[in-house]
Scaffold this active site. Structure first.
Site, PDB file in Angstrom:
ATOM      1  N   ARG A   1       0.611  -1.160   0.178  1.00 40.14           N
ATOM      2  CA  ARG A   1       0.124  -0.024   0.138  1.00 40.14           C
ATOM      3  C   ARG A   1       0.801   1.153   0.064  1.00 40.14           C
ATOM      4  O   ARG A   1       1.907   1.279   0.703  1.00 40.14           O
ATOM      5  CB  ARG A   1      -0.733  -0.037   1.206  1.00 40.14           C
ATOM      6  CG  ARG A   1      -2.272  -0.944   1.038  1.00 40.14           C
ATOM      7  CD  ARG A   1      -3.159  -0.408  -0.067  1.00 40.14           C
ATOM      8  NE  ARG A   1      -4.367  -1.230   0.004  1.00 40.14           N
ATOM      9  CZ  ARG A   1      -4.346  -2.178  -0.821  1.00 40.14           C
ATOM     10  NH1 ARG A   1      -3.576  -2.519  -1.721  1.00 40.14           N
ATOM     11  NH2 ARG A   1      -5.623  -2.972  -1.030  1.00 40.14           N
TER      12      ARG A   1
ATOM     13  N   GLU B   1      -3.919   7.481  -4.378  1.00 43.06           N
ATOM     14  CA  GLU B   1      -4.277   7.083  -5.433  1.00 43.06           C
ATOM     15  C   GLU B   1      -5.794   7.624  -6.102  1.00 43.06           C
ATOM     16  O   GLU B   1      -6.516   8.136  -5.235  1.00 43.06           O
ATOM     17  CB  GLU B   1      -4.615   5.724  -5.589  1.00 43.06           C
ATOM     18  CG  GLU B   1      -3.218   4.921  -5.255  1.00 43.06           C
ATOM     19  CD  GLU B   1      -3.299   3.294  -5.271  1.00 43.06           C
ATOM     20  OE1 GLU B   1      -4.171   2.870  -5.585  1.00 43.06           O
ATOM     21  OE2 GLU B   1      -2.069   2.882  -4.979  1.00 43.06           O
TER      22      GLU B   1
ATOM     23  N   HIS C   1      -1.480   0.725  -9.932  1.00 33.33           N
ATOM     24  CA  HIS C   1      -2.308  -0.268  -9.206  1.00 33.33           C
ATOM     25  C   HIS C   1      -2.925  -1.586 -10.098  1.00 33.33           C
ATOM     26  O   HIS C   1      -4.033  -1.936  -9.941  1.00 33.33           O
ATOM     27  CB  HIS C   1      -3.281   0.329  -8.385  1.00 33.33           C
ATOM     28  CG  HIS C   1      -3.721  -0.506  -7.141  1.00 33.33           C
ATOM     29  ND1 HIS C   1      -3.724   0.194  -5.818  1.00 33.33           N
ATOM     30  CD2 HIS C   1      -3.743  -1.787  -6.828  1.00 33.33           C
ATOM     31  CE1 HIS C   1      -4.077  -0.800  -4.905  1.00 33.33           C
ATOM     32  NE2 HIS C   1      -3.944  -1.963  -5.678  1.00 33.33           N
TER      33      HIS C   1
END
Ligand code: NAP
Ligand code: 8YV
Length: 315
Positions: A233, A262, A280
């Site tokens: 993360r 993000e 991602h």
């Protein structure tokens, strides 16, 4: 008997949408002209919630769903869900462990190959005509074979990364809070591991305990030949410190699939030639997303059939 009502706040992969449509009454909140009105009108009917895509699920939403029993998350990381608030209300939270390990491990190795061997830069060199005009791309100093790899978070995905690293004849070490029965060196201290390895791969969950675990001190310990890969993360890394470390060549390079905010990636990071950046995509293949959707639906189905969640994270 009426079918359980399940709320889906954002559109998930088709396998989750179609699976929920087949078995439950699905409230498609993302399509509602007035989501607020839908929640006011139908909130009390909702027994299950299919969440994911990093949309926040918290006490404010639970307050509007007084009969909610289960939150099934599309993803193994559940940092977007307030699990404490769910537990307080007796709501079960489930995730999708195991079915994405190989995909995410492949992504980590790809990021490592791209950073260590500068493959993205080499491709750009060809595409911009420099091979023809300037000759061969410069040799890279680092090679994958025999690297010393430190894994921050040797869990399901971490172990899949370690197995792949072994085929590159890398020496694998790891830092977790607890020692595991595995043939890899355990480092009780992250800083000590960063000092000792060539590459640090992050695959811990995002939460308060892991927030900015990789900071300026850890990056300095990794050193000028060090490579950082993050598929865990974004919050685990102090992104400002990372930008600084890449700019000043405190570390050599970074390969990142996840970011602090993000989908916003700092311009400074985008402009750096020693950072490989992915949007991602760690688990982003059709077969893996299908398997994740299936496990989400199976969790809801099992819960409504016999009160047993398949992969609960809160008891
Ligand atoms: P997992 O099996 O639970 O493994 C997590 C590991 O992290 C465990 O070994 C755990 O060991 C360690 N850990 C947890 N908290 C820690 C801390 N504070 N300090 C040090 N180590 C800690 O989880 P997983 O299935 O491998 O998934 C890991 C994470 O990968 C997910 O939570 C998610 O954030 C991320 N992920 C990203 C993508 C992507 O697309 N990029 C896809 C899937 C998952 P101890 O409990 O012993 O500390
Ligand atoms: C996906 C992930 O990005 O499983 C996770 O924790 O980060 C990824 O698999 C996500 O969950 C899908 O929205």
């Amino acid at each position: 008997m009426s079918r359980p009502t399940v709320l889906m706040p954002v559109r998930l992969h088709d396998s989750a949408v179609d699976g929920c449509e087949e078995r439950f009454e699905l409230l498609r909140l993302w399509e509602a002209p007035d989501p607020d009105a839908l929640l006011a009108e139908r909130g009390a009917d909702v027994r299950g919630l299919a969440g994911g895509a990093h949309r926040r699920i918290d006490a404010a939403l639970f307050d509007r769903l007084p009969n909610l029993e289960i939150v099934a998350n599309f993803g193994v990381g559940y940092d977007s869900i307030d699990v404490d608030a769910a537990t307080e209300r007796g709501i079960v939270v489930t995730n999708t462990p195991g079915v994405l390990d190989d995909e995410v491990a492949d992504t980590a190795l790809a990021l490592l190959l791209m950073t260590v061997r500068e493959l993205g830069q080499a491709e750009q060199y060809l595409r911009t005509g420099r091979w023809a005009s300037e000759g061969h791309y410069p040799l890279t100093d680092l090679t994958m074979t025999g690297l010393k790899l430190g894994i921050l978070g040797l869990g399901r995905i971490g172990e899949a990364i370690a197995r792949r690293a072994e085929t590159f004849r890398m020496t694998v070490g790891y830092h977790n809070r607890t020692l595991k029965d595995v043939p890899y060196r355990y480092y009780p201290s992250l800083l000590e591991m960063a000092r000792d390895v060539d590459t640090l791969v992050i695959v811990v969950p995002g939460n308060a305990a892991t927030h900015h675990l990789v900071d300026a001190e850890v990056l300095a310990a990794l050193g000028p030949d060090g490579v950082l890969v993050n598929v865990g993360r974004g919050t685990v890394v102090d992104e400002a410190a990372l930008v600084d470390a890449l700019k000043t060549r405190t570390i050599r390079a970074a390969g990142l699939d996840v970011f602090e905010d993000e989908p916003n990636v700092p311009r400074e990071l985008i402009d750096l030639d020693n950072a490989v950046l992915l949007p991602h995509v760690g688990s982003a293949t059709t077969p893996t997303r299908r398997a994740m959707g299936q496990l989400l639906v199976d969790n809801l189905t099992s819960w409504f059939a016999d009160g047993r969640a398949l992969s609960p994270v809160n008891g």
